[in-house]
Motif scaffolding. Structure first.
Motif, PDB file in Angstrom:
ATOM      1  N   ASP A   2       0.370  -8.791   0.109  1.00  0.00           N
ATOM      2  CA  ASP A   2       0.590  -8.050  -1.128  1.00  0.00           C
ATOM      3  C   ASP A   2      -0.103  -8.733  -2.297  1.00  0.00           C
ATOM      4  O   ASP A   2      -0.709  -8.078  -3.143  1.00  0.00           O
ATOM      5  CB  ASP A   2       2.082  -7.921  -1.423  1.00  0.00           C
ATOM      6  N   LYS A   3      -0.045 -10.043  -2.326  1.00  0.00           N
ATOM      7  CA  LYS A   3      -0.690 -10.801  -3.400  1.00  0.00           C
ATOM      8  C   LYS A   3      -2.203 -10.591  -3.373  1.00  0.00           C
ATOM      9  O   LYS A   3      -2.829 -10.394  -4.411  1.00  0.00           O
ATOM     10  CB  LYS A   3      -0.359 -12.283  -3.243  1.00  0.00           C
ATOM     11  N   VAL A  10      -2.971  -7.050  -4.717  1.00  0.00           N
ATOM     12  CA  VAL A  10      -2.837  -6.963  -6.179  1.00  0.00           C
ATOM     13  C   VAL A  10      -4.015  -7.645  -6.863  1.00  0.00           C
ATOM     14  O   VAL A  10      -4.567  -7.124  -7.836  1.00  0.00           O
ATOM     15  CB  VAL A  10      -1.493  -7.561  -6.640  1.00  0.00           C
ATOM     16  N   LEU A  68      -2.300   0.680  -3.223  1.00  0.00           N
ATOM     17  CA  LEU A  68      -1.117  -0.137  -3.492  1.00  0.00           C
ATOM     18  C   LEU A  68       0.162   0.665  -3.297  1.00  0.00           C
ATOM     19  O   LEU A  68       1.137   0.155  -2.736  1.00  0.00           O
ATOM     20  CB  LEU A  68      -1.173  -0.710  -4.910  1.00  0.00           C
ATOM     21  N   ILE A  91       3.829  -1.109  -3.086  1.00  0.00           N
ATOM     22  CA  ILE A  91       3.796  -2.018  -4.242  1.00  0.00           C
ATOM     23  C   ILE A  91       3.890  -1.154  -5.502  1.00  0.00           C
ATOM     24  O   ILE A  91       3.123  -0.228  -5.698  1.00  0.00           O
ATOM     25  CB  ILE A  91       2.490  -2.840  -4.259  1.00  0.00           C
ATOM     26  N   PHE A 130       4.267  -1.118  -9.816  1.00  0.00           N
ATOM     27  CA  PHE A 130       4.080  -1.860 -11.047  1.00  0.00           C
ATOM     28  C   PHE A 130       5.137  -1.432 -12.041  1.00  0.00           C
ATOM     29  O   PHE A 130       5.529  -0.267 -12.094  1.00  0.00           O
ATOM     30  CB  PHE A 130       2.691  -1.602 -11.649  1.00  0.00           C
TER      31      PHE A 130
END
Length: 49
Positions: free
Chosen positions: A21-22, A25, A38, A43, A45
């Motif tokens: 995930d990192k 992003v 995403l 994920i 925001f």
């Protein structure tokens, strides 16, 4: 004495998900990945105030 059961498989699975995930992003912030990719991965925001 406190005996804690540690599920190493669950820990490793969650760590690999966090790392992937990192990376996604970071790729999005650089402009290489669209926002739809995403949201497919789950994920989200936060919306700014």
């Amino acid at each position: 004495m406190n005996n804690k059961v540690i599920n190493k498989e669950a820990i490793i699975k969650s760590l690999t998900k966090m790392v992937s995930d990192k990376a996604l992003v970071r790729s999005f912030l650089k402009g290489n990945t669209p926002i739809e990719k995403l949201t497919e991965k789950g994920i989200k925001f936060a919306k700014p105030i």
